[in-house]
Design a protein around this motif. Structure first.
Motif, PDB file in Angstrom:
ATOM      1  N   HIS A  88      -6.834   1.021   5.221  1.00 50.92           N
ATOM      2  CA  HIS A  88      -7.397   2.317   4.844  1.00 50.92           C
ATOM      3  C   HIS A  88      -6.284   3.355   4.899  1.00 50.92           C
ATOM      4  O   HIS A  88      -5.588   3.480   5.908  1.00 50.92           O
ATOM      5  CB  HIS A  88      -8.531   2.707   5.794  1.00 50.92           C
ATOM      6  CG  HIS A  88      -9.157   4.029   5.472  1.00 50.92           C
ATOM      7  ND1 HIS A  88     -10.002   4.219   4.412  1.00 50.92           N
ATOM      8  CD2 HIS A  88      -9.040   5.236   6.097  1.00 50.92           C
ATOM      9  CE1 HIS A  88     -10.392   5.477   4.377  1.00 50.92           C
ATOM     10  NE2 HIS A  88      -9.827   6.127   5.388  1.00 50.92           N
ATOM     11  N   THR A 125       0.837  -1.199   0.000  1.00 51.37           N
ATOM     12  CA  THR A 125       0.000   0.000   0.000  1.00 51.37           C
ATOM     13  C   THR A 125       0.872   1.249   0.000  1.00 51.37           C
ATOM     14  O   THR A 125       0.605   2.223  -0.720  1.00 51.37           O
ATOM     15  CB  THR A 125      -0.937  -0.007   1.207  1.00 51.37           C
ATOM     16  OG1 THR A 125      -1.736  -1.199   1.191  1.00 51.37           O
ATOM     17  CG2 THR A 125      -1.850   1.212   1.203  1.00 51.37           C
ATOM     18  N   VAL A 183      -7.570   9.018  -0.855  1.00 52.34           N
ATOM     19  CA  VAL A 183      -8.119   8.073   0.115  1.00 52.34           C
ATOM     20  C   VAL A 183      -8.254   6.717  -0.573  1.00 52.34           C
ATOM     21  O   VAL A 183      -8.902   6.606  -1.621  1.00 52.34           O
ATOM     22  CB  VAL A 183      -9.485   8.545   0.648  1.00 52.34           C
ATOM     23  CG1 VAL A 183     -10.065   7.513   1.611  1.00 52.34           C
ATOM     24  CG2 VAL A 183      -9.349   9.898   1.349  1.00 52.34           C
ATOM     25  N   ASP A 238      -8.890   2.378  -0.076  1.00 51.01           N
ATOM     26  CA  ASP A 238      -9.181   1.157   0.666  1.00 51.01           C
ATOM     27  C   ASP A 238      -8.533   0.007  -0.085  1.00 51.01           C
ATOM     28  O   ASP A 238      -8.753  -0.153  -1.298  1.00 51.01           O
ATOM     29  CB  ASP A 238     -10.689   0.913   0.789  1.00 51.01           C
ATOM     30  CG  ASP A 238     -11.338   1.786   1.836  1.00 51.01           C
ATOM     31  OD1 ASP A 238     -10.616   2.303   2.715  1.00 51.01           O
ATOM     32  OD2 ASP A 238     -12.572   1.968   1.773  1.00 51.01           O
ATOM     33  N   ARG A 279     -11.222   0.887  -3.325  1.00 46.03           N
ATOM     34  CA  ARG A 279     -11.723   2.269  -3.382  1.00 46.03           C
ATOM     35  C   ARG A 279     -10.536   3.202  -3.589  1.00 46.03           C
ATOM     36  O   ARG A 279      -9.489   3.011  -2.987  1.00 46.03           O
ATOM     37  CB  ARG A 279     -12.435   2.655  -2.081  1.00 46.03           C
ATOM     38  CG  ARG A 279     -12.755   4.154  -1.982  1.00 46.03           C
ATOM     39  CD  ARG A 279     -13.131   4.576  -0.573  1.00 46.03           C
ATOM     40  NE  ARG A 279     -13.279   6.027  -0.477  1.00 46.03           N
ATOM     41  CZ  ARG A 279     -13.448   6.689   0.663  1.00 46.03           C
ATOM     42  NH1 ARG A 279     -13.500   6.027   1.811  1.00 46.03           N
ATOM     43  NH2 ARG A 279     -13.566   8.009   0.674  1.00 46.03           N
ATOM     44  N   ARG A 293      -8.543  -5.269   5.775  1.00 42.29           N
ATOM     45  CA  ARG A 293      -8.833  -3.962   5.173  1.00 42.29           C
ATOM     46  C   ARG A 293      -7.776  -2.946   5.624  1.00 42.29           C
ATOM     47  O   ARG A 293      -7.575  -2.714   6.812  1.00 42.29           O
ATOM     48  CB  ARG A 293     -10.226  -3.498   5.584  1.00 42.29           C
ATOM     49  CG  ARG A 293     -10.544  -2.017   5.316  1.00 42.29           C
ATOM     50  CD  ARG A 293     -10.509  -1.643   3.844  1.00 42.29           C
ATOM     51  NE  ARG A 293     -11.377  -2.434   2.999  1.00 42.29           N
ATOM     52  CZ  ARG A 293     -12.677  -2.166   2.804  1.00 42.29           C
ATOM     53  NH1 ARG A 293     -13.249  -1.157   3.422  1.00 42.29           N
ATOM     54  NH2 ARG A 293     -13.381  -2.926   1.982  1.00 42.29           N
ATOM     55  N   ASP A 317      -5.256   7.502   4.016  1.00 39.35           N
ATOM     56  CA  ASP A 317      -5.778   8.844   3.760  1.00 39.35           C
ATOM     57  C   ASP A 317      -4.604   9.815   3.854  1.00 39.35           C
ATOM     58  O   ASP A 317      -4.119  10.107   4.950  1.00 39.35           O
ATOM     59  CB  ASP A 317      -6.863   9.180   4.789  1.00 39.35           C
ATOM     60  CG  ASP A 317      -7.496  10.554   4.564  1.00 39.35           C
ATOM     61  OD1 ASP A 317      -6.913  11.381   3.846  1.00 39.35           O
ATOM     62  OD2 ASP A 317      -8.585  10.804   5.139  1.00 39.35           O
ATOM     63  N   ASP A 357      -7.794  -4.187   0.081  1.00 37.57           N
ATOM     64  CA  ASP A 357      -8.217  -5.440   0.715  1.00 37.57           C
ATOM     65  C   ASP A 357      -7.233  -6.560   0.386  1.00 37.57           C
ATOM     66  O   ASP A 357      -6.680  -6.626  -0.713  1.00 37.57           O
ATOM     67  CB  ASP A 357      -9.608  -5.856   0.241  1.00 37.57           C
ATOM     68  CG  ASP A 357     -10.710  -5.042   0.922  1.00 37.57           C
ATOM     69  OD1 ASP A 357     -10.383  -4.266   1.843  1.00 37.57           O
ATOM     70  OD2 ASP A 357     -11.877  -5.178   0.525  1.00 37.57           O
ATOM     71  N   GLU A 400     -14.183  13.918   6.049  1.00 37.76           N
ATOM     72  CA  GLU A 400     -13.987  12.774   5.161  1.00 37.76           C
ATOM     73  C   GLU A 400     -14.298  13.180   3.723  1.00 37.76           C
ATOM     74  O   GLU A 400     -15.134  14.059   3.474  1.00 37.76           O
ATOM     75  CB  GLU A 400     -14.911  11.619   5.571  1.00 37.76           C
ATOM     76  CG  GLU A 400     -14.545  10.972   6.890  1.00 37.76           C
ATOM     77  CD  GLU A 400     -13.302  10.093   6.788  1.00 37.76           C
ATOM     78  OE1 GLU A 400     -12.811   9.890   5.658  1.00 37.76           O
ATOM     79  OE2 GLU A 400     -12.835   9.623   7.822  1.00 37.76           O
TER      80      GLU A 400
END
Length: 366
Positions: free
Chosen positions: A259, A171, A285, A287, A307, A257, A261, A289, A351
Motif C-alpha cells: 500500500h 512499486t 494512493v 494498492d 487500486r 499487498r 500513499d 499485489d 483517507e
C-alpha cells in the motif's frame, strides 16, 4: 481592502511594505482555479478461481473518468490577514524583517510512518522563483525520490524476501517514473512505469496505453501519471516535493499487498516568460499485489496494480486532455464553477475515499 494597523503598529510596518501587502492580498483573493479531482481509476482482485487460471481480476471501474474535483479561491480572508499582520509583521509577504527566513532553513520533517492526525501548518508566504514552496508545508518535505522509502522487505507466505524486495522497488519505480521523472512530467510516455505492471492484468495496460494515445474523460493518464502540457507551463527548478509512506504485508488469497500513499507538490510558471509561481498538489494512493506464479497465471517479475486513486489540487476542472492544468492567481478562474466542498490539498490525515461521488469544489490553499 485590509485596514492599515494603528499608529503604534504602523511604526513597525513601513508604508511601502504595507502597500505591497495590500496589493498582494488583493491579488490572492482573485479567483484562481485549483481543482482537487480524485480519479477513482481502480481495479481489485477477487478470489482466484483455480490453479494456474490467474486471479479473478475485476475490470477497472467503468466510471474511471469520475473524479472528485475542487476549484478554489486562494488566500485567507483579508480582514483576518490584516489582524494577523498587525500582531506579527514578520508574516508580511517577502519577510521584510527577516524573521520568517527560518522557514526556508528549517530541518526536513522526519519520514512519515503513520497517517498524520491533522494537516500540517505553514506561515503564509507567496511562492517565488527562489522559494517555490514558500508558504506551504512542502517546504520541509523531502526532495523527489528521497521521499519514497520502501519498508524493509521480509518473506511473506510463499514469497521470498528477495521477491518482496523486488516488488517494493517496482512499486517505487511506478511512483518515481509516473510522478517524478522529468520526461513524464513533460508529457512523454512513462515507459519504465508501464514495464513493471503485469501485462496479464486484464484491461489495465490497454487502458493506460489508450489514455496516453487518446485521452478522454474515461481514459485520462493523469489518474496514474503526473503530466503537464509543456506548451503551457514548466517546472520551477528541478525539485518536486514528496511526502508519504509505503507498507507491506499479507494480502488476500496468499498475495503480498503493498500500500502506497504519497503526495507530490509541483511548482510551475507559465511558458510565456511570466515569473508568477503557483503549485499543483497531487496525492496518489496505490494498492499493489504480488501473486504466487506457482498457483496463478501471472507474469513472474511483475506487479499487479489493483487500486489507484488520485486527487489533484489546482488544475482546471472538466479538462480531460491528458494533462494537469495549473491555474494562476493573476489569471482568474476558468473551467466549471465550484459545486463541491472545500478541501486542503496538503491534508494527509484523511483517507482518500474512492467511492465518494465526483464534484468540483474549492481548495483552501495551494
Amino acid at each position: 481592502m485590509p485596514e492599515k494597523p494603528s499608529d503604534d503598529e504602523t511604526s513597525r510596518v513601513p508604508d511601502d511594505v504595507w502597500e505591497k501587502f495590500v496589493r498582494d492580498s488583493e491579488l490572492d483573493i482573485r479567483a484562481s482555479a485549483p481543482k482537487e479531482p480524485s480519479a477513482a481509476a481502480r481495479g481489485a482482485a477477487g478470489p482466484p478461481p483455480g490453479r494456474r487460471t490467474g486471479p479473478a481480476w475485476r475490470e477497472l471501474d467503468g466510471r474511471a473518468g469520475r473524479r472528485r474535483r475542487w476549484w478554489a479561491v486562494l488566500g485567507i480572508p483579508v480582514a483576518l490577514a490584516a489582524a494577523v499582520v498587525a500582531m506579527k509583521p514578520s508574516l508580511l509577504p517577502g519577510d521584510p524583517f527577516g524573521t520568517g527566513a527560518a522557514a526556508a532553513t528549517a530541518p526536513p520533517l522526519p519520514p512519515e510512518t503513520a497517517r498524520p492526525t491533522a494537516p500540517e501548518s505553514a506561515a503564509p508566504a507567496r511562492p517565488t522563483l527562489d522559494r517555490p514552496f514558500a508558504g506551504s508545508p512542502a517546504e520541509r518535505w523531502a526532495d523527489g525520490e528521497a521521499g519514497i522509502v520502501p519498508p524493509a522487505a521480509r518473506a511473506i507466505g510463499v514469497h521470498s524476501k528477495a521477491r518482496v524486495a523486488k516488488a517494493l522497488e517496482q512499486t517505487k519505480t511506478l511512483l518515481v517514473d509516473g510522478s517524478l521523472d522529468p520526461a513524464t512530467l513533460r508529457g512523454e510516455r512513462p515507459a519504465e512505469a508501464l514495464s513493471v505492471i503485469d501485462p496479464l492484468q486484464p484491461g489495465l495496460r490497454d487502458r493506460l496505453e489508450t489514455s496516453l494515445r487518446r485521452p478522454d474523460r474515461d481514459h485520462d493518464p493523469v489518474a496514474l501519471f503526473s503530466r503537464f502540457d509543456p506548451r503551457e507551463v514548466r517546472l520551477v527548478g528541478t525539485v518536486v516535493k514528496t511526502r508519504g509512506r509505503m507498507t507491506v504485508g499479507p494480502g488476500e488469497h496468499g498475495a503480498v499487498r503493498i500500500h502506497a500513499d504519497y503526495s507530490f507538490v509541483y511548482p510551475v510558471v507559465r511558458t510565456d516568460g511570466s515569473t508568477e509561481v503557483t503549485r499543483t498538489v497531487v496525492r496518489r494512493v496505490l494498492d499493489v499485489d504480488l501473486y504466487d506464479p506457482g498457483r496463478y497465471r501471472v507474469t513472474p517479475g511483475t506487479i499487479a496494480v489493483t487500486r489507484f486513486d488520485e486527487s489533484a489540487g489546482n488544475s482546471a476542472c472538466d479538462v480531460d486532455d491528458g494533462y494537469l492544468h495549473p491555474e494562476f492567481p493573476s489569471a482568474g478562474p476558468s473551467g466549471a464553477p465550484p459545486t463541491g466542498p472545500e478541501v486542503d490539498p496538503y491534508d494527509r490525515s484523511e483517507e482518500l475515499d474512492p467511492d465518494r461521488p465526483g464534484s468540483c469544489g474549492t481548495v483552501s490553499r495551494i
